[in-house]
Design a protein around this motif. Structure first.
Motif, PDB file in Angstrom:
ATOM      1  N   ALA A  67      23.408 -17.318 -21.349  1.00  0.00           N
ATOM      2  CA  ALA A  67      22.432 -16.752 -22.285  1.00  0.00           C
ATOM      3  C   ALA A  67      21.017 -17.051 -21.812  1.00  0.00           C
ATOM      4  O   ALA A  67      20.157 -16.165 -21.764  1.00  0.00           O
ATOM      5  N   GLU A  68      20.756 -18.290 -21.431  1.00  0.00           N
ATOM      6  CA  GLU A  68      19.432 -18.672 -20.945  1.00  0.00           C
ATOM      7  C   GLU A  68      19.080 -17.936 -19.660  1.00  0.00           C
ATOM      8  O   GLU A  68      17.956 -17.448 -19.500  1.00  0.00           O
ATOM      9  N   LYS A  69      20.037 -17.825 -18.755  1.00  0.00           N
ATOM     10  CA  LYS A  69      19.802 -17.132 -17.483  1.00  0.00           C
ATOM     11  C   LYS A  69      19.484 -15.656 -17.728  1.00  0.00           C
ATOM     12  O   LYS A  69      18.564 -15.099 -17.116  1.00  0.00           O
ATOM     13  N   ALA A  70      20.213 -15.009 -18.638  1.00  0.00           N
ATOM     14  CA  ALA A  70      19.975 -13.601 -18.937  1.00  0.00           C
ATOM     15  C   ALA A  70      18.591 -13.394 -19.543  1.00  0.00           C
ATOM     16  O   ALA A  70      17.867 -12.463 -19.169  1.00  0.00           O
ATOM     17  N   VAL A  71      18.198 -14.257 -20.457  1.00  0.00           N
ATOM     18  CA  VAL A  71      16.893 -14.128 -21.106  1.00  0.00           C
ATOM     19  C   VAL A  71      15.768 -14.359 -20.096  1.00  0.00           C
ATOM     20  O   VAL A  71      14.785 -13.609 -20.069  1.00  0.00           O
ATOM     21  N   LEU A  72      15.905 -15.361 -19.247  1.00  0.00           N
ATOM     22  CA  LEU A  72      14.885 -15.586 -18.219  1.00  0.00           C
ATOM     23  C   LEU A  72      14.807 -14.403 -17.260  1.00  0.00           C
ATOM     24  O   LEU A  72      13.717 -14.018 -16.821  1.00  0.00           O
ATOM     25  N   GLY A  73      15.954 -13.804 -16.953  1.00  0.00           N
ATOM     26  CA  GLY A  73      15.966 -12.614 -16.111  1.00  0.00           C
ATOM     27  C   GLY A  73      15.205 -11.465 -16.746  1.00  0.00           C
ATOM     28  O   GLY A  73      14.440 -10.757 -16.077  1.00  0.00           O
ATOM     29  N   ILE A  74      15.398 -11.276 -18.056  1.00  0.00           N
ATOM     30  CA  ILE A  74      14.678 -10.233 -18.787  1.00  0.00           C
ATOM     31  C   ILE A  74      13.170 -10.514 -18.751  1.00  0.00           C
ATOM     32  O   ILE A  74      12.361  -9.618 -18.503  1.00  0.00           O
ATOM     33  N   CYS A  75      12.789 -11.763 -18.996  1.00  0.00           N
ATOM     34  CA  CYS A  75      11.370 -12.125 -18.993  1.00  0.00           C
ATOM     35  C   CYS A  75      10.732 -11.870 -17.628  1.00  0.00           C
ATOM     36  O   CYS A  75       9.606 -11.385 -17.546  1.00  0.00           O
ATOM     37  N   ASN A  76      11.448 -12.177 -16.569  1.00  0.00           N
ATOM     38  CA  ASN A  76      10.925 -11.941 -15.223  1.00  0.00           C
ATOM     39  C   ASN A  76      10.877 -10.457 -14.901  1.00  0.00           C
ATOM     40  O   ASN A  76       9.893  -9.968 -14.348  1.00  0.00           O
ATOM     41  N   GLU A  77      11.928  -9.733 -15.249  1.00  0.00           N
ATOM     42  CA  GLU A  77      12.012  -8.303 -14.947  1.00  0.00           C
ATOM     43  C   GLU A  77      10.882  -7.517 -15.612  1.00  0.00           C
ATOM     44  O   GLU A  77      10.269  -6.643 -15.003  1.00  0.00           O
ATOM     45  N   PHE A  78      10.599  -7.826 -16.862  1.00  0.00           N
ATOM     46  CA  PHE A  78       9.582  -7.090 -17.606  1.00  0.00           C
ATOM     47  C   PHE A  78       8.214  -7.774 -17.598  1.00  0.00           C
ATOM     48  O   PHE A  78       7.321  -7.373 -18.328  1.00  0.00           O
ATOM     49  N   ARG A  79       8.074  -8.799 -16.767  1.00  0.00           N
ATOM     50  CA  ARG A  79       6.796  -9.509 -16.601  1.00  0.00           C
ATOM     51  C   ARG A  79       6.187  -9.905 -17.947  1.00  0.00           C
ATOM     52  O   ARG A  79       5.031  -9.615 -18.233  1.00  0.00           O
ATOM     53  N   ILE A  80       6.993 -10.567 -18.757  1.00  0.00           N
ATOM     54  CA  ILE A  80       6.546 -10.996 -20.076  1.00  0.00           C
ATOM     55  C   ILE A  80       5.518 -12.122 -19.957  1.00  0.00           C
ATOM     56  O   ILE A  80       4.729 -12.349 -20.858  1.00  0.00           O
ATOM     57  N   PHE A  81       5.501 -12.794 -18.821  1.00  0.00           N
ATOM     58  CA  PHE A  81       4.529 -13.862 -18.598  1.00  0.00           C
ATOM     59  C   PHE A  81       4.011 -13.760 -17.168  1.00  0.00           C
ATOM     60  O   PHE A  81       4.613 -13.120 -16.321  1.00  0.00           O
ATOM     61  N   ASN A  82       2.864 -14.386 -16.940  1.00  0.00           N
ATOM     62  CA  ASN A  82       2.266 -14.420 -15.614  1.00  0.00           C
ATOM     63  C   ASN A  82       2.601 -15.768 -14.973  1.00  0.00           C
ATOM     64  O   ASN A  82       2.059 -16.794 -15.385  1.00  0.00           O
ATOM     65  N   PRO A  83       3.464 -15.782 -13.952  1.00  0.00           N
ATOM     66  CA  PRO A  83       3.877 -17.070 -13.364  1.00  0.00           C
ATOM     67  C   PRO A  83       2.747 -17.829 -12.669  1.00  0.00           C
ATOM     68  O   PRO A  83       2.881 -19.016 -12.416  1.00  0.00           O
ATOM     69  N   LEU A  84       1.634 -17.166 -12.389  1.00  0.00           N
ATOM     70  CA  LEU A  84       0.517 -17.862 -11.752  1.00  0.00           C
ATOM     71  C   LEU A  84      -0.212 -18.779 -12.729  1.00  0.00           C
ATOM     72  O   LEU A  84      -0.741 -19.819 -12.331  1.00  0.00           O
ATOM     73  N   VAL A  85      -0.239 -18.414 -14.002  1.00  0.00           N
ATOM     74  CA  VAL A  85      -0.994 -19.212 -14.972  1.00  0.00           C
ATOM     75  C   VAL A  85      -0.130 -19.787 -16.092  1.00  0.00           C
ATOM     76  O   VAL A  85      -0.591 -20.640 -16.842  1.00  0.00           O
ATOM     77  N   SER A  86       1.105 -19.305 -16.206  1.00  0.00           N
ATOM     78  CA  SER A  86       1.955 -19.721 -17.326  1.00  0.00           C
ATOM     79  C   SER A  86       3.139 -20.547 -16.866  1.00  0.00           C
ATOM     80  O   SER A  86       3.663 -20.360 -15.776  1.00  0.00           O
ATOM     81  N   LYS A  87       3.551 -21.450 -17.738  1.00  0.00           N
ATOM     82  CA  LYS A  87       4.821 -22.135 -17.529  1.00  0.00           C
ATOM     83  C   LYS A  87       5.737 -21.723 -18.680  1.00  0.00           C
ATOM     84  O   LYS A  87       5.282 -21.483 -19.814  1.00  0.00           O
ATOM     85  N   VAL A  88       7.006 -21.623 -18.384  1.00  0.00           N
ATOM     86  CA  VAL A  88       7.977 -21.123 -19.344  1.00  0.00           C
ATOM     87  C   VAL A  88       9.074 -22.157 -19.519  1.00  0.00           C
ATOM     88  O   VAL A  88       9.534 -22.752 -18.540  1.00  0.00           O
ATOM     89  N   SER A  89       9.461 -22.356 -20.751  1.00  0.00           N
ATOM     90  CA  SER A  89      10.620 -23.203 -21.028  1.00  0.00           C
ATOM     91  C   SER A  89      11.523 -22.466 -22.000  1.00  0.00           C
ATOM     92  O   SER A  89      11.056 -21.608 -22.755  1.00  0.00           O
ATOM     93  N   VAL A  90      12.798 -22.762 -21.922  1.00  0.00           N
ATOM     94  CA  VAL A  90      13.759 -22.129 -22.828  1.00  0.00           C
ATOM     95  C   VAL A  90      14.523 -23.208 -23.573  1.00  0.00           C
ATOM     96  O   VAL A  90      14.742 -24.299 -23.061  1.00  0.00           O
ATOM     97  N   GLU A  91      14.899 -22.883 -24.792  1.00  0.00           N
ATOM     98  CA  GLU A  91      15.774 -23.749 -25.575  1.00  0.00           C
ATOM     99  C   GLU A  91      16.734 -22.848 -26.329  1.00  0.00           C
ATOM    100  O   GLU A  91      16.354 -21.786 -26.811  1.00  0.00           O
ATOM    101  N   THR A  92      17.978 -23.251 -26.356  1.00  0.00           N
ATOM    102  CA  THR A  92      18.990 -22.446 -27.022  1.00  0.00           C
ATOM    103  C   THR A  92      19.406 -23.136 -28.303  1.00  0.00           C
ATOM    104  O   THR A  92      19.715 -24.326 -28.323  1.00  0.00           O
ATOM    105  N   LEU A  93      19.383 -22.368 -29.386  1.00  0.00           N
ATOM    106  CA  LEU A  93      19.825 -22.853 -30.686  1.00  0.00           C
ATOM    107  C   LEU A  93      21.248 -22.374 -30.902  1.00  0.00           C
ATOM    108  O   LEU A  93      21.620 -21.295 -30.461  1.00  0.00           O
ATOM    109  N   THR A  94      22.019 -23.132 -31.599  1.00  0.00           N
ATOM    110  CA  THR A  94      23.391 -22.692 -31.873  1.00  0.00           C
ATOM    111  C   THR A  94      23.528 -22.175 -33.273  1.00  0.00           C
ATOM    112  O   THR A  94      22.713 -22.371 -34.119  1.00  0.00           O
TER     113      THR A  94
END
Length: 85
Positions: free
Chosen positions: A58-85
């Motif tokens: 689930a985390e890998k798929a969501v990060l893939g979506i974020c990268n594919e659609f450029r939801i963040f700029n990796p030059l200036v942003s840091k991204v973290s994920v947390e999964t809730l159950t």
């Protein structure tokens, strides 16, 4: 297949200026004499609900979506994920 809630937190890297956080600190907190607050950093949080085999996929798929659609700029942003159950 189970559903997972995955939070994606996007914030400026530590060396990048955060004007929103500075404004909150200076204009709201310090004016109210909350002098024990030393720093405020702002962030954006997105919550995805996704069907996946397990938490890791689930985390890998969501990060893939974020990268594919450029939801963040990796030059200036840091991204973290947390999964809730």
């Amino acid at each position: 297949m189970p559903s997972f809630k995955v939070n994606v937190i996007i914030e400026n890297k530590p060396e990048i200026v955060d004007p929103e956080g500075d404004t909150i600190l200076n204009d709201l907190i310090l004016k109210d004499k909350k002098t024990h607050v030393k720093k405020v950093r702002s962030a954006k949080m997105l919550r995805f609900v996704i069907d996946a085999k397990n938490k890791e996929s689930a985390e890998k798929a969501v990060l893939g979506i974020c990268n594919e659609f450029r939801i963040f700029n990796p030059l200036v942003s840091k991204v973290s994920v947390e999964t809730l159950t």
